[in-house]
Scaffold this motif. Sequence first.
Motif, PDB file in Angstrom:
ATOM      1  N   THR A 158       0.800  -0.983  -0.088  1.00  0.00           N
ATOM      2  CA  THR A 158       0.000  -0.069   0.231  1.00  0.00           C
ATOM      3  C   THR A 158       0.824   1.141  -0.061  1.00  0.00           C
ATOM      4  O   THR A 158       1.872   1.240  -0.406  1.00  0.00           O
ATOM      5  CB  THR A 158      -0.944   0.006   1.258  1.00  0.00           C
ATOM      6  OG1 THR A 158       0.128  -0.015   2.424  1.00  0.00           O
ATOM      7  CG2 THR A 158      -1.558  -1.121   1.278  1.00  0.00           C
ATOM      8  N   GLU A 172       3.500  13.319 -11.635  1.00  0.00           N
ATOM      9  CA  GLU A 172       2.233  13.272 -12.839  1.00  0.00           C
ATOM     10  C   GLU A 172       1.100  12.965 -12.420  1.00  0.00           C
ATOM     11  O   GLU A 172       0.907  11.832 -11.934  1.00  0.00           O
ATOM     12  CB  GLU A 172       2.721  12.114 -13.812  1.00  0.00           C
ATOM     13  CG  GLU A 172       2.085  12.562 -15.221  1.00  0.00           C
ATOM     14  CD  GLU A 172       0.537  12.035 -15.467  1.00  0.00           C
ATOM     15  OE1 GLU A 172      -0.432  12.953 -15.034  1.00  0.00           O
ATOM     16  OE2 GLU A 172       0.592  10.661 -15.752  1.00  0.00           O
ATOM     17  N   LEU A 173       0.384  14.125 -12.066  1.00  0.00           N
ATOM     18  CA  LEU A 173      -0.889  13.884 -11.351  1.00  0.00           C
ATOM     19  C   LEU A 173      -2.073  14.226 -12.019  1.00  0.00           C
ATOM     20  O   LEU A 173      -2.191  14.479 -13.475  1.00  0.00           O
ATOM     21  CB  LEU A 173      -0.745  14.997 -10.232  1.00  0.00           C
ATOM     22  CG  LEU A 173       0.530  15.353  -9.183  1.00  0.00           C
ATOM     23  CD1 LEU A 173       0.397  16.314  -8.313  1.00  0.00           C
ATOM     24  CD2 LEU A 173       0.941  13.889  -8.602  1.00  0.00           C
TER      25      LEU A 173
END
Length: 495
Positions: free
Chosen positions: A226, A269-270
């Motif tokens: 996670t 990179e959103l």
Amino acid sequence: MTDIQLLPAVVDFLARPHGHFIDGQYRSGDSDRLIDVYNPSTGQVVSRFHDASAADVDSAVQGARRAFKGAWAEVSPYEKGVILNRLADLIEANGEELAQLETLCSGKSINLSRGLEIAQSVVFLRYFAGWATKITGQTMTPSLPSFNGERYTAFTLREPVGVVAGIVPWNFSVMIGIWKIASALVTGCTIVVKPSEFTPLTLLRIAELAVQAGVPAGAFNVVNGTGRAGQALIDHCDVAKVAFTGSVPTGIAVGKAAMAANLTRATLELGGKNPAALLADVDVDAAVAGILQTAYVHQGQVCASPERLYVHRSKVEAFTQKLAAALQQLKIGSALDQDAQFGPLANQAHLQKILGYFERARSNNTVVCGARQVERPGYFVEPTVILANGADDPLLHEETFGPIVCVLPFDDEEQLVTLMNDSPFGLTASIWTNDLSKAFRLIPQIEAGTVWVNMHTFLDPAVPFGGSKASGVGREFGSAFIDDYTELKSVMIRF
Ligand code: TXE
């Protein structure tokens, strides 16, 4: 409509104990935390994996560090290119197995897994392989005058930064993974990739193929877990760079954590809230076909997708009615069904998020079509078109990352530019028109990393891609990626 038959190799792979790929070997991992992997088309568990422990993360970074200093550093640039091309060939040769694995975990249509996720990963990998022999510094003449007749010359070296932590989301786990793996390996870096906990399997199989292709042990590692595993990777003192793709809030946390860890460089990179503008002269049928393809592909779970549409008032009625009619024709079905045209969302949490947007839209907006859950097992919703309630409507400002398009009419181009730029994000934008001179006048005024004309979400490995404003830091592809994976060393010589 029926699901395709799974290959025996896929059935065998799913049954394996899964964990990580470290130092050239498959490791089931020693943590007792097992995470289930769900098939979004059914909601059923298809596999599970061991969440990475801190020791697993450390072992992967140590392996990557050894390979960076040793085995990968000894491979010549030419041979690096040959190896990456060989990996591309192996991915292509095993494409059906990889596509089925990816579809099972991500809910991506099998057609899209084959034709885009795997096929384009191969294309991008071959493009990056070509850079192996072309990464160079520069020579320059120092500018200051000499004091006593001595002379100076100078040059720069492009040196790989070291071990890269590649943190990858669930929407295109193979392709986004390959962008980072290839960028790292071709520049001489090594990499530890952490896939999303929702899509942990396909990159594990690709790591095995990489060994077969000749990537030395430790150069390409995978740790599954996670955000905790991602955080442990970022905090590791031997990680020199973080390459992240994912959501804006996580990206901001990742950027801060990287800074705090060791001033570790980070490219982010959103997402965004990407606008598409349909001008008064637009060819409505062409725009409907284009928006159908780009806003609803992979159920809208694409960072570059258009989610807010500014349509010239004269075309709103025709456009929305034709788009709704086309969407209502789409066959909704299992991602493993080759005849289905619209599949499930990727996971339960994302389904809940999208249902929340539907509820808001049903109470506050005009719903042109969709905004309903599909009553069947799995995470299915209807493709949706909504009319915005004015320029401040939250549905024009929050990224849904789902199959929801929100439409607002505009009257003139000055107003259009203000509306398009009215967002903290700036990943992509598109202009739909038959008048190229209008498009050329608008392009410089639009705040986005990429502007397309008469198309949207068309990624080419030769063209840089990345976000402006709050949509990210850094660029992938073209030659732009080289800056982010290498350090520039200046050398000055007196003679
Ligand atoms: O993304 P996250 P999630 C958007 C989309 C979606 C939302 C949540 O809106 O609904 O993000 O998806 C790892 N330190 N996008 O939860 O949280 C995480 O394990 C280090 C847009 O999947 O951004 C995963 O590997 N790593 C996006 C990766 O970061 C951490 C594509 C992305 O997770 C971490 C997917 C931490 N503290 C979703 N927390 C796009 N732009 O394409 C999480 N991770």
